[in-house]
Design a protein around this motif. Structure first.
Motif, mmCIF file in Angstrom:
data_model
loop_
_atom_site.group_PDB
_atom_site.id
_atom_site.type_symbol
_atom_site.label_atom_id
_atom_site.label_comp_id
_atom_site.label_asym_id
_atom_site.label_seq_id
_atom_site.Cartn_x
_atom_site.Cartn_y
_atom_site.Cartn_z
ATOM 1 N N LEU A 127 39.637 72.506 67.488
ATOM 2 C CA LEU A 127 41.013 72.643 67.026
ATOM 3 C C LEU A 127 41.846 71.743 67.931
ATOM 4 O O LEU A 127 41.899 71.951 69.139
ATOM 5 N N HIS A 128 42.505 70.745 67.362
ATOM 6 C CA HIS A 128 43.194 69.732 68.171
ATOM 7 C C HIS A 128 44.479 70.272 68.797
ATOM 8 O O HIS A 128 45.056 69.642 69.684
ATOM 9 N N GLY A 129 44.929 71.416 68.348
ATOM 10 C CA GLY A 129 46.114 72.064 68.914
ATOM 11 C C GLY A 129 46.157 73.496 68.434
ATOM 12 O O GLY A 129 45.373 73.904 67.562
ATOM 13 N N PHE A 130 47.079 74.280 68.975
ATOM 14 C CA PHE A 130 47.206 75.694 68.603
ATOM 15 C C PHE A 130 48.185 75.824 67.448
ATOM 16 O O PHE A 130 49.275 75.251 67.468
ATOM 17 N N ASP A 131 47.807 76.599 66.450
ATOM 18 C CA ASP A 131 48.644 76.848 65.279
ATOM 19 C C ASP A 131 49.195 78.263 65.372
ATOM 20 O O ASP A 131 48.491 79.234 65.096
ATOM 21 N N ALA A 132 50.461 78.377 65.744
ATOM 22 C CA ALA A 132 51.076 79.696 65.927
ATOM 23 C C ALA A 132 51.431 80.367 64.605
ATOM 24 O O ALA A 132 51.785 81.558 64.585
ATOM 25 N N LEU A 133 51.348 79.637 63.488
ATOM 26 C CA LEU A 133 51.712 80.205 62.190
ATOM 27 C C LEU A 133 50.524 80.841 61.481
ATOM 28 O O LEU A 133 50.704 81.616 60.541
ATOM 29 N N THR A 134 49.319 80.516 61.905
ATOM 30 C CA THR A 134 48.119 81.067 61.284
ATOM 31 C C THR A 134 47.539 82.162 62.167
ATOM 32 O O THR A 134 47.360 81.954 63.369
ATOM 33 N N SER A 158 41.464 72.395 71.932
ATOM 34 C CA SER A 158 42.060 71.329 72.730
ATOM 35 C C SER A 158 43.556 71.588 72.848
ATOM 36 O O SER A 158 44.202 71.999 71.882
ATOM 37 N N ASN A 159 44.080 71.373 74.048
ATOM 38 C CA ASN A 159 45.527 71.452 74.290
ATOM 39 C C ASN A 159 46.095 72.856 74.096
ATOM 40 O O ASN A 159 47.252 73.016 73.705
ATOM 41 N N PHE A 160 45.306 73.885 74.382
ATOM 42 C CA PHE A 160 45.778 75.264 74.314
ATOM 43 C C PHE A 160 46.402 75.657 75.651
ATOM 44 O O PHE A 160 46.023 75.143 76.700
ATOM 45 N N ALA A 181 33.180 76.838 72.749
ATOM 46 C CA ALA A 181 32.191 76.297 73.671
ATOM 47 C C ALA A 181 32.809 75.409 74.730
ATOM 48 O O ALA A 181 32.182 75.127 75.752
ATOM 49 N N ALA A 182 34.040 74.944 74.495
ATOM 50 C CA ALA A 182 34.679 74.022 75.435
ATOM 51 C C ALA A 182 36.167 73.959 75.155
ATOM 52 O O ALA A 182 36.646 74.401 74.100
ATOM 53 N N HIS A 183 36.883 73.412 76.106
ATOM 54 C CA HIS A 183 38.317 73.171 75.967
ATOM 55 C C HIS A 183 38.559 71.709 76.349
ATOM 56 O O HIS A 183 38.274 71.313 77.478
ATOM 57 N N GLN A 184 39.038 70.917 75.403
ATOM 58 C CA GLN A 184 39.328 69.513 75.695
ATOM 59 C C GLN A 184 40.748 69.424 76.234
ATOM 60 O O GLN A 184 41.704 69.826 75.563
ATOM 61 N N ASP A 193 48.205 69.623 86.216
ATOM 62 C CA ASP A 193 48.668 70.912 85.706
ATOM 63 C C ASP A 193 47.507 71.793 85.241
ATOM 64 O O ASP A 193 47.603 73.031 85.283
ATOM 65 N N TYR A 194 46.432 71.185 84.783
ATOM 66 C CA TYR A 194 45.264 71.935 84.318
ATOM 67 C C TYR A 194 44.769 72.920 85.368
ATOM 68 O O TYR A 194 44.232 73.989 85.030
ATOM 69 N N GLU A 195 44.973 72.593 86.642
ATOM 70 C CA GLU A 195 44.445 73.429 87.720
ATOM 71 C C GLU A 195 45.187 74.750 87.865
ATOM 72 O O GLU A 195 44.647 75.697 88.424
#
Length: 341
Positions: A127-134, A158-160, A181-184, A193-195
């Motif tokens: 999922l390339h981004g988070f969908d707050a509407l679904t 990705s990008n959550f 399985a992973a987070h891109q 900031d990821y840290e």
């Protein structure tokens, strides 16, 4: 090449992977990244496979799907030798359901990617981004169904944010559906900031990171230095507009440290920056981008050696920034809130 498990799975990925965002270049934004077509893409893929890379990453949003088509052509006859990762979320048309993570859009996106990639299955579907509407239940059930149907092997995101990732994991656990399985993620010496939240979550929940833009949106290529004019040909002006702001002084401080360590090690600035990432917690693979063979060959040499603890500490100090609240507050009480790095 070193191979690392995606935590929580039995799947091994190469410590360096290849990102195909430079393939295609069918619009102004992606043309600034690269316009690689099939012949050159095949040469780049050859170099990657010869070096031991087994993971190739793309997305349906890269050059309106052309990246997937070029990658498929470059891999023709070798599909079973590699892992393919692709992503969906961004608009694929002008219709009201042509974006996001609804069951409607994800199914269509997967079918279209399978066709463009000329394959029966996708190894890692993000999922390339988070969908707050679904509803998250709809998203996770759809991914579970696609896995059961054999169209995707592993789901990822990705990008959550931290809460978005954690809630998605909790919903999957509640229903017995496969976890991500992973987070891109974006992570670099000028973007740490990821840290603050996602890395500790990755350690706790066993979520490996696949790092995109590891050279800080082109800031750590070695072409940007204190007291020197900016390179005439650079994608940074076009791409930085949607990326994280970084002060020139901070970039110069980091590059000064990279220059010093590059001189000590006999390596290049990008190689040092990539090697630093490979030593961080949770990192499963660092995704390389390259517009030509010379760039790719240079970046492939980021493995097979390690920075010393003293060199890592020097880079940590040069790139450190005060984290946002409440992370700076919690760092006053590390006995009860130990930091990951």
């Amino acid at each position: 090449m070193e191979y690392r498990l995606l935590p929580g799975t039995g799947l091994k990925v190469s410590a360096l992977s290849f990102g195909a965002a430079t393939f295609g270049g069918t619009n102004e934004f992606f043309a600034a990244w690269g316009k690689t077509e099939v012949d050159e893409a095949r040469r780049l893929v050859d170099l990657c496979i010869d070096a031991g890379i087994n993971l190739f990453d793309t997305a349906n949003g890269y050059s309106d799907g052309r990246s997937e088509e070029v990658l498929a052509a470059a891999l023709k006859g070798r599909r079973d030798q590699v892992l393919i990762s692709t992503k969906a979320f961004f608009p694929t048309g002008s219709g009201p359901n042509d974006m996001g993570s609804s069951r409607f859009h994800l199914r269509r996106a997967v079918e279209d990617s399978l066709r463009r990639l000329d394959t029966d299955y996708i190894d890692i579907f993000h999922l390339h981004g988070f969908d707050a509407l679904t509803p998250i239940e709809e998203v996770q059930q759809t991914l579970d169904t696609l896995i059961r149907e054999g169209k995707i092997r592993y789901s990822a995101c990705s990008n959550f944010t931290g809460w978005q990732l954690m809630k998605s994991l909790a919903v999957a656990d509640k229903h017995g559906w496969p976890r991500f399985a992973a987070h891109q993620v974006y992570y670099s010496l000028v973007g740490r900031d990821y840290e603050w939240e996602l890395m500790p979550l990755g350690v706790e929940e066993r979520i490996g990171a696949l790092v995109w833009s590891p050279l800080g949106w082109g800031r750590l290529t070695g072409k940007i230095r204190r007291g020197q004019p900016a390179p005439e040909q650079s994608r940074l002006p076009k791409t930085a507009a949607i990326g994280p702001p970084v002060s020139d002084e901070h970039v110069y401080n980091v590059v000064d440290a990279l220059d010093a360590i590059a001189a000590e090690t006999g390596k290049t600035v990008p190689q040092v920056a990539l090697n630093w990432l490979l030593q961080r917690p949770t990192i499963s693979s660092v995704i390389l981008g390259a517009r030509n063979e010379e760039q790719l060959k240079q970046n492939l040499a980021a493995v097979g050696w390690n920075l010393t603890a003293e060199q890592v500490a020097k880079l940590d100090t040069a790139s450190a920034l005060t984290p946002v609240y409440p992370y700076w507050w919690q760092r006053n009480f590390t006995e009860r809130n130990p930091t990951v790095v």
